[in-house]
Design a protein around this motif. Structure first.
Motif, mmCIF file in Angstrom:
data_model
loop_
_atom_site.group_PDB
_atom_site.id
_atom_site.type_symbol
_atom_site.label_atom_id
_atom_site.label_comp_id
_atom_site.label_asym_id
_atom_site.label_seq_id
_atom_site.Cartn_x
_atom_site.Cartn_y
_atom_site.Cartn_z
ATOM 1 N N ASN A 1 1.551 19.537 4.399
ATOM 2 C CA ASN A 1 0.791 18.640 3.540
ATOM 3 C C ASN A 1 -0.552 19.287 3.242
ATOM 4 O OD1 ASN A 1 2.693 16.419 3.577
ATOM 5 N ND2 ASN A 1 2.093 16.118 5.699
ATOM 6 N N ARG B 1 6.024 3.053 4.040
ATOM 7 C CA ARG B 1 6.001 4.233 3.173
ATOM 8 C C ARG B 1 6.524 3.914 1.770
ATOM 9 N NH1 ARG B 1 5.371 8.957 6.263
ATOM 10 N NH2 ARG B 1 5.726 8.689 8.500
ATOM 11 N N SER B 2 7.597 3.112 1.708
ATOM 12 C CA SER B 2 8.255 2.851 0.422
ATOM 13 C C SER B 2 7.599 1.735 -0.378
ATOM 14 C CB SER B 2 9.726 2.492 0.654
ATOM 15 O OG SER B 2 10.396 3.539 1.339
ATOM 16 N N ASP C 1 8.189 1.456 9.584
ATOM 17 C CA ASP C 1 7.542 2.660 9.058
ATOM 18 C C ASP C 1 8.024 2.957 7.644
ATOM 19 O OD1 ASP C 1 6.199 5.059 8.756
ATOM 20 O OD2 ASP C 1 7.560 6.192 10.036
ATOM 21 N N GLN C 2 9.342 2.852 7.413
ATOM 22 C CA GLN C 2 9.870 3.181 6.100
ATOM 23 C C GLN C 2 9.455 2.168 5.043
ATOM 24 O OE1 GLN C 2 11.629 6.116 5.357
ATOM 25 N NE2 GLN C 2 10.940 5.382 3.365
ATOM 26 N N THR D 1 0.341 12.245 12.623
ATOM 27 C CA THR D 1 1.253 12.591 11.534
ATOM 28 C C THR D 1 1.236 14.084 11.233
ATOM 29 O OG1 THR D 1 -0.457 12.054 9.901
ATOM 30 C CG2 THR D 1 1.093 10.311 10.483
ATOM 31 N N GLU E 1 16.334 4.301 0.880
ATOM 32 C CA GLU E 1 15.998 5.536 1.596
ATOM 33 C C GLU E 1 16.806 5.664 2.881
ATOM 34 O OE1 GLU E 1 13.994 8.114 0.951
ATOM 35 O OE2 GLU E 1 13.515 7.361 -1.046
ATOM 36 N N ALA F 1 13.010 0.752 0.809
ATOM 37 C CA ALA F 1 13.280 1.302 2.143
ATOM 38 C C ALA F 1 14.778 1.313 2.424
ATOM 39 C CB ALA F 1 12.539 0.496 3.202
ATOM 40 N N ARG G 1 4.490 6.007 14.313
ATOM 41 C CA ARG G 1 4.487 7.393 13.823
ATOM 42 C C ARG G 1 4.115 8.358 14.933
ATOM 43 N NH1 ARG G 1 1.760 6.019 7.888
ATOM 44 N NH2 ARG G 1 3.676 5.084 7.039
ATOM 45 N N ASP H 1 -0.675 -2.166 10.289
ATOM 46 C CA ASP H 1 -1.166 -0.797 10.227
ATOM 47 C C ASP H 1 -1.257 -0.195 11.630
ATOM 48 O OD1 ASP H 1 -2.400 1.380 8.578
ATOM 49 O OD2 ASP H 1 -4.090 0.993 9.909
#
Length: 318
Positions: A129, A18-19, A14-15, A144, A28, A25, A73, A66
């Motif tokens: 968000n 995102r990164s 997941d990270q 999410t 982070e 990652a 998530r 994906d």
């Protein structure tokens, strides 16, 4: 729950998604890049499919990747709900709720929501968000977002609407505008003045395009932007008409800086604002608390906008 129930390889996956790279990652997560790479390779071997495309500038998810990230998530969201439930059993209202709201809520509804929660439930953390209704739906369906507040939510079996109210369809203008004194206005009358339009990413604009496309056949005096704040500034300038809801312009209406004029055309449907969750996962106590405070904040914003308009209402005409 100091130790996550979601496996390390899924959290690393997941990270990285995102990164955009293993190195980013690693920074982070404060974990060695080699450890992250090893976990991802093991996961790919276990699933029998590549989860990332290794490109020169980093890592890009494959279709399989994906799908796995979406699942991860959801599990992490479920883990947070479980943690909140356990704390509730222990008599503690503590945990995090993720809300997806509209950009216009940032200047009216959301500050009031944060203040109310901070006063009555200081142990609840709120992550917000902002985006369109389409983005809000995608977030709650992907797991999410725990909660959404959005305009014109479509009827869907997988969406549970906790609360909804109608908003008259109309336009906002400055008090000095020729239409400011009207009780109502037709679209044709409004379109005779310069119009500032919101982008097609928003439901209200798509509604106008579908039902009243003739409004936009001529480009004369028309301005378009994906920034609500910008189109409101044009309305405040005194020349432009903006088709929007009372809630979009609530602070300006409450302060008497703008006037809301309902559209009287036959068939002009009211807009709606709704609060919803994923119907497949009933909301936990923390989500219910935030939803109740959110509803109250929206209702107060609408009351203030209408009270402000009534104080400065000029003699009616039209």
């Amino acid at each position: 729950m100091p130790q996550s129930l979601v496996s390390a390889n899924l959290r690393y996956l997941d990270q990285v998604a995102r990164s955009g790279s293993i190195q980013a990652a690693a920074k982070e997560l404060h974990v060695a890049a080699s450890a992250i790479n090893r976990q991802i390779l093991q996961l790919e071997e276990q699933l029998g499919a590549p989860l990332f495309e290794r490109v020169p500038r980093g890592m890009r998810l494959t279709v399989a990747g994906d799908a796995v990230v979406t699942l991860a998530r959801r599990w992490r969201q479920d883990e947070r709900r479980l943690e909140s439930e356990i704390r509730r059993y222990q008599g503690v209202h503590q945990g995090q709720v993720t809300l997806h709201a509209m950009d216009s809520h940032s200047t009216s509804v959301l500050p009031a929501l944060v203040a109310a929660l901070g006063e009555s439930h200081p142990l609840i953390s709120l992550s917000v968000n902002l985006g369109s209704t389409d983005e809000a739906l995608a977030a709650v369906m992907a797991g999410t977002a725990d909660l959404v507040a959005a305009f014109n939510l479509p009827p869907r079996r997988e969406l549970l609407v906790l609360w909804r109210t109608e908003l008259p369809f109309g336009c906002v203008v400055a008090p000095s505008h020729p239409l400011a004194g009207a009780r109502s206005v037709s679209l044709q009358e409004a379109a005779a003045y310069p119009v500032a339009l919101q982008s097609r990413a928003l439901a209200i604009r798509r509604y106008l395009d579908a039902q009243y496309g003739w409004l936009f056949t001529e480009a004369r005096g028309r301005f378009e932007s994906n920034s609500l704040q910008l189109v409101k500034q044009l309305a405040l300038g005194g020349r432009h008409v903006v088709f929007t809801s009372e809630l979009d312009a609530a602070p300006e209406l409450a302060a008497g800086l703008l006037r809301f004029v309902p559209v009287r055309d036959k068939g002009a449907e009211p807009q709606t604002i709704g609060i919803a969750v994923d119907a497949t996962r009933p909301p936990g106590p923390l989500v219910k608390v935030v939803a109740e405070h959110l509803q109250a904040a929206i209702e107060r914003a609408l009351e203030a906008s209408r009270a402000g308009a009534s104080k400065i209402a000029p003699p009616a005409s039209g």
